[in-house]
Design an enzyme around this catalytic site. Structure first.
Site, PDB file in Angstrom:
ATOM      1  N   ASP A  58       0.816  -1.208   0.000  1.00  0.00           N
ATOM      2  CA  ASP A  58       0.000   0.000   0.000  1.00  0.00           C
ATOM      3  C   ASP A  58       0.852   1.261   0.000  1.00  0.00           C
ATOM      4  OD1 ASP A  58      -2.422  -1.250  -0.052  1.00  0.00           O
ATOM      5  OD2 ASP A  58      -2.800  -1.114   2.096  1.00  0.00           O
TER       6      ASP A  58
ATOM      7  N   GLY B 205      -0.087  -0.034   9.064  1.00  0.00           N
ATOM      8  CA  GLY B 205      -0.828  -0.195  10.312  1.00  0.00           C
ATOM      9  C   GLY B 205      -1.217  -1.629  10.562  1.00  0.00           C
TER      10      GLY B 205
ATOM     11  N   LYS C   2      -3.662   3.017  -2.239  1.00  0.00           N
ATOM     12  CA  LYS C   2      -4.936   3.727  -2.281  1.00  0.00           C
ATOM     13  C   LYS C   2      -4.842   4.945  -1.379  1.00  0.00           C
ATOM     14  CE  LYS C   2      -6.965   0.053  -0.951  1.00  0.00           C
ATOM     15  NZ  LYS C   2      -7.590  -1.223  -0.713  1.00  0.00           N
TER      16      LYS C   2
END
EC number: 2.1.1.107
Length: 487
Positions: free
Chosen positions: A261, A315, A283
């Protein structure tokens, strides 16, 4: 080598330890774990040794040393604070050719206790030959982080099936290839995931397939059916690579392909296996490099072709990370998966800014809230966020800061409620801005912070100035004016 490393069977063997203090107790604990029958010789003993003696294998002789006590012993350890006595024990043992260790005195040691990594039956000993015990201990600590606890169970399973494997795979080369595949693939990952029954079933299935191929005189490598891979949904944490879990790092370093990501830091990505394919599927709000459905299909296709796939997410995968949606797709496709938790942004932002999410004086509960709903519309459920004794964490809220603060105040939260904006938590570029619901928008407009950023709303936010220990705090204009007036 100054000493030769070997492993000594001490199960039910007689061992003498001269001494009853802390040093003797440490050696006794290790030898007891190895199955030795220990005799403790000392006029007085510590409470810890008293506890050790509850094991009926061990004996206490409350007497002063005499050389008669070393007779018939397999090894002897002198662990007293009496230097003359330790030398005497050493001399008596040498006269009878009994191996002796005088603790912390290398010249008087026939053998050395190594630093031990214990994954029984896999055991690793590290020794500096008495030159640098602390360095040996640090080396052991590093190995502890690299070797999963499941190695022991995996070795036991291999031992239980060793004879069966030997009977069905007659050649040494064939058995080596079989075990390499088992230890580097699905069998080991099932064991490491705590699924020991499935691991055993997978190993037996692999053995049966290999046996059938050999029985039909086919080339094992050519006839080996293409195995289905596995997907690891891995929480990469907030950005600081030192906050990765051991398991996350292990899986990242054995991946064939990594889908990562936008919130995964370069420092974390660099820890992935060097020759793995790394594919960006980031994203940011409504700007998606690859749509979620497309990401799901990429993982399914890669795993179906036999690859080990890491889906690396900033995360924690299950805290606004869409990990649940991804494993639903994997499960529907029949793809095996594991989920590895990561330190979520709220936890990192809290700890790295000195803002406790709960505090007995200020907040007895905490709520995690996303700034945007699935539809892309702003989250407007402010009525549930007005408890003054609750901390509210807004993920993805910086772009709607004005709407969020106004919504909270309109719903009844005090305009003087403290708020903190934490940008790039845990990274060297971390920045923090504090204020109140009433003034934080103006402060941020005057000095905007970069994303990713997280909002902490509640009385705990005012503790930042007192408890901050990391990174840079953005000084607001009121503080600057006050500081200038003090000059």
């Amino acid at each position: 080598m100054n000493t030769f490393p070997l492993f000594f069977k001490l199960t039910n063997q007689p061992v003498l330890i001269v001494g009853g203090g802390e040093v003797a107790q440490r050696k006794a604990d290790l030898l007891s774990r190895a199955g030795a029958c220990i005799t403790i010789l000392a006029p007085q003993i510590s409470q810890e040794i008293h506890q050790l003696l509850s094991d009926e294998r061990h004996t206490l002789i409350t007497a002063h040393y005499d050389k008669k006590y070393i007779d018939g012993k397999r090894i002897v350890i002198a662990g007293t604070d009496d230097e003359a006595l330790n030398h005497q024990v050493h001399a008596d043992c040498k006269a009878l050719n009994i191996p002796v260790n005088v603790v912390d005195t290398p010249p008087l040691c026939d053998f050395i206790f190594p630093a031990i990594v214990d994954r029984n039956p896999i055991v690793i000993g590290i020794s500096s030959n008495g030159k640098a015990p602390v360095l040996a201990r640090l080396t052991r600590a590093r190995l502890e982080t690299l070797i999963p606890q499941g190695y022991g169970k995996l070795a036991k399973l291999a031992g239980d099936m060793r004879d069966e494997v030997k009977s069905k795979i007659p050649t040494l080369t064939g058995r080596r290839q079989f075990w390499e595949k088992a230890f580097e693939g699905k069998v080991s990952e099932l064991m490491f995931a705590g699924r020991s029954v499935e691991a055993e079933q997978a190993l037996k299935q692999q053995l049966e397939q290999t046996h059938q191929q050999l029985s039909s005189n086919s080339d094992v490598k050519q006839a080996d059916p293409k195995s289905v891979g596995e997907v690891y949904i891995v929480g990469a944490g907030p950005g600081d690579p030192e906050l990765l879990t051991f398991k996350a790092l292990r899986l990242m370093q054995q991946a064939d392909i990594v889908y990562y990501d936008a919130l995964v830091s370069r420092e974390v990505l660099d820890l992935c296996r060097r020759d793995a394919d790394k594919v960006f599927v980031g994203k940011k709000r409504s700007n998606h490099a690859v749509a979620q459905q497309g990401i799901n299909q990429l993982m399914i296709d890669a795993a179906s072709s036999g690859k080990r796939v890491v889906r690396l997410k900033g995360g924690d995968p299950f805290v606004f990370g869409r990990g649940g949606e991804e494993i639903q797709a994997l499960r529907a496709a029949g793809i095996a998966y594991q989920v590895v938790p990561g330190i979520t942004a709220a936890g990192a932002a809290s700890c790295y800014t000195g803002i406790p999410l709960t505090h007995r004086d200020y907040a007895q509960s905490v709520r995690f809230v996303t700034g945007f709903l699935k539809s892309g519309e702003p989250n407007t459920g402010f009525a549930a966020l007005t408890n003054p004794n609750e901390t509210v964490i807004f993920y993805m809220g910086l772009h709607s800061l004005e709407r969020l603060t106004k919504g909270l105040m309109d719903a009844g939260r005090s305009p003087q409620t403290p708020i903190a904006i934490i940008s790039q938590a845990s990274m060297p570029t971390q920045q923090v801005m504090t204020g109140t619901l009433a003034d934080i928008v103006a402060k941020h407009e005057a000095n905007p912070l970069p994303t990713p950023a997280l909002l902490i709303v509640g009385e705990v936010a005012k503790l930042h100035d007192e408890l901050a220990w990391y990174g840079e705090h953005i000084v607001n204009t009121d503080q600057q004016a006050h500081a200038l007036n003090m000059l």
